[in-house]
Write a protein that holds these residues in place. Structure first.
Motif, short mmCIF file in Angstrom:
data_model
loop_
_atom_site.label_atom_id
_atom_site.label_comp_id
_atom_site.label_asym_id
_atom_site.label_seq_id
_atom_site.Cartn_x
_atom_site.Cartn_y
_atom_site.Cartn_z
N LEU A 67 0.84 -1.20 0.00
CA LEU A 67 0.00 0.00 0.00
C LEU A 67 0.87 1.25 0.00
O LEU A 67 0.65 2.18 -0.79
N PHE A 68 1.88 1.27 0.88
CA PHE A 68 2.82 2.40 0.90
C PHE A 68 3.48 2.57 -0.47
O PHE A 68 3.61 3.69 -0.97
N LEU A 69 3.94 1.47 -1.05
CA LEU A 69 4.62 1.54 -2.34
C LEU A 69 3.70 2.08 -3.43
O LEU A 69 4.13 2.90 -4.26
N ASP A 98 12.94 -7.33 2.03
CA ASP A 98 12.79 -8.23 0.88
C ASP A 98 11.51 -7.94 0.12
O ASP A 98 11.49 -7.95 -1.12
N ILE A 99 10.42 -7.69 0.84
CA ILE A 99 9.15 -7.40 0.17
C ILE A 99 9.28 -6.13 -0.67
O ILE A 99 8.84 -6.09 -1.83
N ILE A 100 9.90 -5.11 -0.12
CA ILE A 100 10.08 -3.86 -0.86
C ILE A 100 10.91 -4.11 -2.11
O ILE A 100 10.53 -3.71 -3.22
N LEU A 101 12.04 -4.78 -1.95
CA LEU A 101 12.95 -4.99 -3.07
C LEU A 101 12.38 -5.91 -4.13
O LEU A 101 12.70 -5.79 -5.32
N GLU A 102 11.53 -6.85 -3.72
CA GLU A 102 10.98 -7.82 -4.67
C GLU A 102 9.69 -7.34 -5.34
O GLU A 102 9.19 -7.99 -6.27
N THR A 103 9.15 -6.22 -4.89
CA THR A 103 7.94 -5.69 -5.50
C THR A 103 8.31 -4.96 -6.80
O THR A 103 9.16 -4.07 -6.80
N HIS A 104 7.68 -5.36 -7.88
CA HIS A 104 8.00 -4.80 -9.19
C HIS A 104 7.83 -3.28 -9.20
O HIS A 104 6.80 -2.77 -8.78
#
Length: 200
Positions: A67-69, A98-104
């Motif tokens: 949501l933030f992204l 990891d979630i941040i970095l792996e989110t397209h």
């Protein structure tokens, strides 16, 4: 961040059971509200909750990181400011990182915030990129355009910008990378100064 799980639970007290339900209510309110001001207030609350490690698991389950992204591309500064601040608050956790970095598209969205007119957004963006640097993400974060921005920020009179940019350049970049970026920034500055001189 450095507390044991038992100490975190003890510090949370009797409201531990209520917190997941409250966080869910906040997320639901954000998704259903038609008021920009109300949505901004919810994001500010979620960003504050993101500061406390006891909430990380619940925030992940509620997809608050994504949501933030998603809101980094919002048209109003406050939404972006609270979103990038929330990401800064929770990104030191390895799973969250990891979630941040792996989110397209996440790194592109974060880098896009570097050119904001809002100094809070810029400060949080630089900080977040520093926190996200890992052996695997380093090359993607240290793109030429990002290095050039960091060189420009290192020369900025705003001490928050310059101090963070100096940390980025000194701690995560090779001297040759920094020198090359400085030359590109100097050349760009020189060309713009020349082109801005009125013709006779």
């Amino acid at each position: 961040m450095f507390s044991t799980k038992e100490r975190l639970k003890k510090r949370t007290g009797k409201n531990l059971v209520d917190r997941p339900a409250y966080l869910r209510l906040l997320v639901d309110e954000y998704k259903t509200s038609k008021s920009l001001e109300a949505k901004q207030q919810v994001l500010a609350n979620l960003a504050n909750f993101a500061y406390d490690p006891i909430n990380y698991g619940w925030l992940r389950k509620l997809n608050v990181i994504r949501l933030f992204l998603e809101e980094l591309s919002a048209s109003d500064d406050k939404t972006v400011e609270f979103s990038i601040g929330g990401l800064c608050n929770l990104c030191l956790d390895f799973e969250n990182k990891d979630i941040i970095l792996e989110t397209h598209g996440s790194l592109s969205a974060i880098k896009g915030c570097l050119t904001s007119d809002n100094p809070e957004i810029v400060t949080s963006s630089i900080t977040l990129l520093i926190y996200l640097i890992t052996p695997k993400s380093k090359a993607a974060i240290k793109s030429e355009d990002t290095l050039e921005l960091m060189v420009a920020f290192s020369r900025n009179p705003n001490k928050r910008f310059s101090n963070l940019a100096h940390v980025f350049l000194a701690d995560y970049c090779d001297p040759s990378e920094v020198s090359a970026a400085q030359l590109r920034v100097d050349e760009f500055t020189r060309q713009n100064e020349i082109s801005s001189i009125p013709l006779p």
